[in-house]
Design a protein around this motif. Structure first.
Motif, short mmCIF file in Angstrom:
data_model
loop_
_atom_site.label_atom_id
_atom_site.label_comp_id
_atom_site.label_asym_id
_atom_site.label_seq_id
_atom_site.Cartn_x
_atom_site.Cartn_y
_atom_site.Cartn_z
N ASP B 226 0.83 -1.21 0.00
CA ASP B 226 0.00 0.00 0.00
C ASP B 226 0.86 1.26 0.00
N MET B 227 1.96 1.19 0.73
CA MET B 227 2.84 2.35 0.80
C MET B 227 3.48 2.64 -0.56
N HIS B 228 3.87 1.59 -1.26
CA HIS B 228 4.45 1.76 -2.59
C HIS B 228 3.40 2.28 -3.57
N THR B 229 2.16 1.84 -3.39
CA THR B 229 1.07 2.35 -4.23
C THR B 229 0.92 3.85 -3.98
N GLU B 230 1.00 4.23 -2.70
CA GLU B 230 0.87 5.65 -2.35
C GLU B 230 2.01 6.47 -2.96
N PHE B 231 3.23 5.92 -2.93
CA PHE B 231 4.36 6.63 -3.55
C PHE B 231 4.08 6.84 -5.04
N ALA B 232 3.60 5.78 -5.70
CA ALA B 232 3.35 5.87 -7.15
C ALA B 232 2.31 6.96 -7.43
N GLU B 233 1.37 7.14 -6.52
CA GLU B 233 0.33 8.17 -6.72
C GLU B 233 0.85 9.56 -6.38
N ARG B 234 1.68 9.66 -5.33
CA ARG B 234 2.10 10.99 -4.84
C ARG B 234 3.22 11.61 -5.65
N PHE B 235 4.16 10.79 -6.14
CA PHE B 235 5.31 11.38 -6.83
C PHE B 235 4.93 11.80 -8.25
N PRO B 236 5.26 13.02 -8.65
CA PRO B 236 4.92 13.48 -10.00
C PRO B 236 5.95 13.04 -11.05
N ALA B 237 6.47 11.84 -10.92
CA ALA B 237 7.44 11.30 -11.89
C ALA B 237 7.41 9.78 -11.79
N PRO B 238 7.82 9.10 -12.86
CA PRO B 238 7.81 7.63 -12.80
C PRO B 238 8.78 7.10 -11.75
N LEU B 239 8.37 6.00 -11.09
CA LEU B 239 9.21 5.38 -10.07
C LEU B 239 9.69 4.01 -10.54
N ILE B 240 10.96 3.72 -10.21
CA ILE B 240 11.54 2.40 -10.49
C ILE B 240 11.84 1.77 -9.14
N LEU B 241 11.05 0.78 -8.77
CA LEU B 241 11.31 0.09 -7.49
C LEU B 241 12.50 -0.84 -7.68
N HIS B 242 13.41 -0.83 -6.70
CA HIS B 242 14.54 -1.75 -6.76
C HIS B 242 14.56 -2.63 -5.52
N ILE B 243 14.52 -3.94 -5.74
CA ILE B 243 14.71 -4.89 -4.63
C ILE B 243 15.62 -5.99 -5.15
N CYS B 244 16.73 -6.20 -4.43
CA CYS B 244 17.69 -7.24 -4.84
C CYS B 244 17.15 -8.63 -4.50
N GLY B 245 17.84 -9.62 -5.00
CA GLY B 245 17.59 -11.01 -4.59
C GLY B 245 16.35 -11.62 -5.21
N ARG B 246 15.89 -12.69 -4.56
CA ARG B 246 14.70 -13.40 -5.05
C ARG B 246 13.47 -12.53 -4.83
N THR B 247 12.74 -12.26 -5.90
CA THR B 247 11.55 -11.42 -5.76
C THR B 247 10.38 -11.90 -6.60
N VAL B 248 10.57 -12.97 -7.37
CA VAL B 248 9.51 -13.36 -8.30
C VAL B 248 8.23 -13.71 -7.53
N ASP B 249 8.37 -14.15 -6.28
CA ASP B 249 7.19 -14.51 -5.48
C ASP B 249 6.37 -13.29 -5.07
N ARG B 250 6.93 -12.10 -5.19
CA ARG B 250 6.20 -10.88 -4.81
C ARG B 250 6.02 -9.92 -5.99
N MET B 251 6.47 -10.34 -7.18
CA MET B 251 6.37 -9.44 -8.34
C MET B 251 4.91 -9.15 -8.70
N GLY B 252 4.02 -10.09 -8.43
CA GLY B 252 2.60 -9.85 -8.69
C GLY B 252 2.10 -8.69 -7.84
N TYR B 253 2.48 -8.67 -6.56
CA TYR B 253 2.09 -7.56 -5.67
C TYR B 253 2.73 -6.26 -6.15
#
Lengths: 254, 349
Positions: B226-253
Motif C-alpha cells: 500500500d505504501m508503494h502504491t501511495e508513492f506511485a500516486e504521490r510522486f509526480p514522476a515515474p518510479l523504479i522500485l529496486h529490490i535485490c535477490g529473489r523477488t519473483v514470489d512478490r512481483m505480482g504484488y
C-alpha cells in the motif's frame, strides 16, 4: 523402527510432519525426537516457536532436574534449530522468524555455555569467521557462528568489514584450519576472492580451508574464486565445516 | 512490444516511453542503481569517496554512464546512504575502491518515537550534493538523456536507522509499531525524492530492500504494497522500485502498485518474471553482477542481454549497483548487444 506418531510433543510432531519432506531428514528427526526426553522436546518446540522466555525457563528447569548440559544442547536447542534450518532452507520461514528462533536459542545457551566451558570439552576445530571488507552485514554470519558453536566448534568472530590482513593475522594467531567468509552484497563479493589471493600470497593457503556464504553467493562463484566450499545457510555451514575437517584429517600424513 | 516503425528517439524519450510501456525505437539500456567503477573514476578523475559528496565530481562520474558506456540513463546517486548520512547515521565513507556504507551496528533509533527528521535535513551537504549534481547534469545534457534520481524507501531506511536485525525482529514482535515506523519514515523518502524531481530528475529509483533473501512475499504485501502504491500516486514522476535477490514470489504484488518499473535481480528468470507481472509494470534488469559482469567476458554478457531482450524485458542493464572493479568492456557490451539485437530484429519495438 520409530514412527512419527511416536514423538510425544504435539508441536514437534506437527512441525516434522508439515515441514520436513526429505526422507533422510524425516528419519533423522523422528529418530532424534522419539529418543529425546520430553523436556528436550519441549525445549526444541520452544526454539521452533521462537519463544525465548519459554526456552529460558525450560532450560533452567531441565538443568535443575538433573539433565546434562550436553543433552539439553544436542536434543533440545540444536535439535530445534535443525528444524528451523530446514524450514528456512525450504522458504517456509524467513530471516525475522529465524532471528526470533536464534534469540530463543541464545536464551537457552546462556545457561548451557558456562557449564560446557567449565567442563573443558575439546572443540571439533577452530573456525575463523568474518564478513568481508566493505560489508557491514552480519545476520547470516552470526547465525552460522551460533550453529557452529552449538555443534562443538570454537569460533573466532572477526566481525564485519574484515580486511584480508585481519583474516591472515587471525589464521596466524589461532592456527585455525578453517575460515568462513560472508558477504551480503554483490558489490562486496569480489572481496572474498581478493582475501583468498592475499592468503595465497601470505603462503597460508595450504594450511587453511576456505568456506564462503551469503545471500548472493553461489557454488559457481565459490568455485571460480577458489574457495573449498560453499554453504547456502547456517545448517549447510555446519555440515560443510564438519566435512572439510573430516577430509583434512583423513588426508593428513600419518 | 509492437512491430510498427518507430522514428529514432533520444535516450530520454526512449527511457520515458519504456517506463510508460509504450513502443520504443530500441530497448533502452539503464542503470537504475549505479555503474560507477574504478576505471571510470580514473578516466574522469572523479573518485570515491569524494564523488559521493562533491556535486561536480558526482555529476562527472555519473555522466560516464552515458558518455562512455552508451547507457540511456544517468544515475548520479551511486550509493544508498545519502539520506541516512543526513539523518545522522554513523557512516563509513571508505576509499576509492569500496562503497560508502552505514554502520548499522550502531543504530540511531531504537523506538518509533525516536524517528525524527532533523530540521536541516534538506540542507545537509549529502542531500544538497545530489540535488546540485542533478541540476548540473540537466544543464549539461538538456533533454538528451534520462536523468534518474534515487530515494530510499522506508524499509531500507529502517535497516539503516534501527539496524537490520532489530528492525526485522521489531517487524515480527510488533507489526503495529513497525507500520507506524514505516509511516513516519516514508516522509523522508518523499521529501528527498520530490526535491530531486524539482532539481530535474526524470524518474526516481526507489530501493526498498524487502527481498526474498530476508522476508516473505506476504511481508511485502502486509507492510509495503500500500505504501508503494501511495508513492506511485504521490510522486509526480515515474518510479523504479529496486529490490535485490529473489523477488519473483512478490512481483505480482509489486506489479499492482502502479510503479512504472521494477528493477529485478538475476536470481529471477527474465521470462518467468515477465509472465508474473502480466504487463502491469516495466521490468529493468537483470544482467548478473558477480558472476557475469565482474568475473566473465563480453561473450557471456551478450548471452544474458539477449536472454532479456528475447523475454521482452523493457529496459536492460545490470541487476544492481555493479562491483567497482567491473571491466568497462563488459559494460559497453550491454549497449552494443542491444543495438546489434535490434538491428537483427528490426520489427521489434
Amino acid at each position: 523402527m520409530a514412527e512419527l506418531s511416536d514423538i510425544k510433543n504435539a508441536t514437534i510432531r506437527a512441525e516434522v510432519e508439515e515441514f520436513v519432506t526429505r526422507p533422510e531428514e524425516i528419519a533423522r528427526n523422528v529418530a532424534l525426537f522419539t529418543r529425546a526426553h520430553e523436556r528436550m522436546q519441549a525445549i526444541a518446540a520452544g526454539i521452533i516457536d521462537g519463544d525465548d522466555d519459554l526456552v529460558d525457563k525450560l532450560t533452567a528447569e531441565a538443568l535443575k532436574a538433573g539433565h546434562e548440559a550436553l543433552e539439553i544442547m544436542d536434543d533440545g536447542l540444536i535439535a530445534g534449530m535443525g528444524v528451523v534450518g530446514i524450514k528456512f532452507r525450504e522458504n517456509f520461514i524467513f530471516v525475522p522468524e529465524v532471528l526470533a528462533c536464534a534469540r530463543a536459542m541464545k536464551a537457552g545457551m546462556g545457561h548451557i555455555e558456562p557449564i560446557l566451558s567449565a567442563s573443558g570439552v575439546d572443540p571439533i576445530a577452530t573456525v575463523i569467521m568474518g564478513t568481508v571488507k566493505g560489508d557491514l552485514h552480519d545476520i547470516g554470519k552470526n547465525l552460522c557462528i551460533m550453529m557452529l558453536r552449538g555443534s562443538g566448534f570454537e569460533v573466532i568472530d572477526l566481525g564485519v568489514d574484515t580486511s584480508a590482513d585481519a583474516f591472515i593475522d587471525a589464521i596466524e594467531t589461532h592456527g585455525a584450519p578453517i575460515i568462513g567468509m560472508s558477504a551480503l552484497l554483490t558489490t562486496t563479493m569480489p572481496n572474498m576472492g581478493k582475501t583468498i589471493e592475499a592468503i595465497i600470497d601470505a603462503g597460508l593457503r595450504e594450511q587453511v580451508l576456505v568456506m564462503v556464504g551469503g545471500a548472493p553467493v553461489t557454488q559457481e562463484f565459490a568455485d571460480d574464486m577458489g574457495a573449498d566450499g560453499y554453504g547456502k545457510d547456517a545448517l549447510a555451514c555446519v555440515s560443510l565445516a564438519k566435512q572439510l575437517i573430516e577430509a583434512k584429517r583423513r588426508n593428513a600424513p600419518a | 512490444m509492437g512491430t510498427a516503425p518507430i522514428k529514432s528517439m533520444t535516450s530520454r524519450q526512449r527511457v520515458l516511453a519504456a517506463l510508460r510501456r509504450e513502443p520504443v525505437d530500441r530497448t533502452p539500456v539503464c542503470n537504475p542503481t549505479s555503474v560507477a567503477t574504478v576505471e571510470l573514476m580514473d578516466l574522469v578523475d572523479a573518485h570515491f569517496p569524494d564523488a559521493n559528496r562533491n556535486p561536480v565530481l558526482m555529476a562527472k562520474l555519473a555522466a560516464t554512464g552515458y558518455t562512455e558506456l552508451g547507457f540511456d540513463t544517468i544515475m548520479p546517486v551511486f550509493s544508498i546512504i545519502q539520506e541516512s548520512s543526513a539523518l545522522g547515521c554513523k557512516m563509513q565513507w571508505e576509499q576509492k575502491d569500496n562503497w560508502p556504507t552505514v554502520r548499522m551496528r550502531e543504530p540511531i533509533w531504537t523506538d518509533v518515537d525516536d524517528i525524527k527528521v532533523p530540521k536541516d535535513f534538506m540542507k545537509h551537504p549529502d542531500i544538497v550534493c545530489v540535488l546540485d549534481a542533478i541540476k548540473l547534469l540537466r544543464r549539461e545534457f538538456g533533454d538528451e538523456v534520462a536523468i534518474v534520481g534515487k530515494t530510499m524507501g522506508p524499509w531500507t531506511l529502517g535497516y539503516h536507522c534501527f539496524g537490520v536485525e532489530p528492525f526485522l525482529l521489531l517487524s515480527l514482535d510488533d507489526p503495529g509499531k513497525t507500520m507506524l515506523a514505516l509511516e513516519r519514515m516514508k516522509e523522508i523518502t518523499y521529501l528527498f525524492g520530490l526535491a530531486q524531481i524539482e532539481a530535474g530528475a526524470d524518474a526516481l529509483t526507489l530501493p526498498d530492500h524487502a527481498t526474498g533473501d530476508l522476508v516473505s512475499a506476504e511481508y511485502y504485501k502486509r507492510f509495503l504494497q500500500d505504501m508503494h502504491t501511495e508513492f506511485a500516486e504521490r510522486f509526480p514522476a515515474p518510479l523504479i522500485l529496486h529490490i535485490c535477490g529473489r523477488t519473483v514470489d512478490r512481483m505480482g504484488y509489486i506489479a499492482d502498485t502502479g510503479m512504472a518499473a521494477f528493477h529485478f535481480d538475476s536470481k529471477n528468470k527474465p521470462q518467468e518474471s515477465m509472465e508474473t507481472v502480466h504487463g502491469k509494470i516495466s521490468l529493468v534488469g537483470n544482467i548478473n553482477n558477480p558472476e557475469t559482469l565482474f568475473s566473465k567476458g563480453p561473450e557471456e554478457v551478450r548471452a544474458e542481454v539477449e536472454a532479456n531482450l528475447a523475454a521482452g524485458v523493457q529496459m536492460v542493464g545490470p541487476e544492481c549497483a555493479i562491483p567497482l572493479q567491473t571491466p568497462i568492456e563488459n559494460l559497453t557490451e550491454i549497449s552494443r548487444t542491444v543495438r546489434d539485437w535490434h538491428h537483427a530484429h528490426p520489427h521489434v519495438h
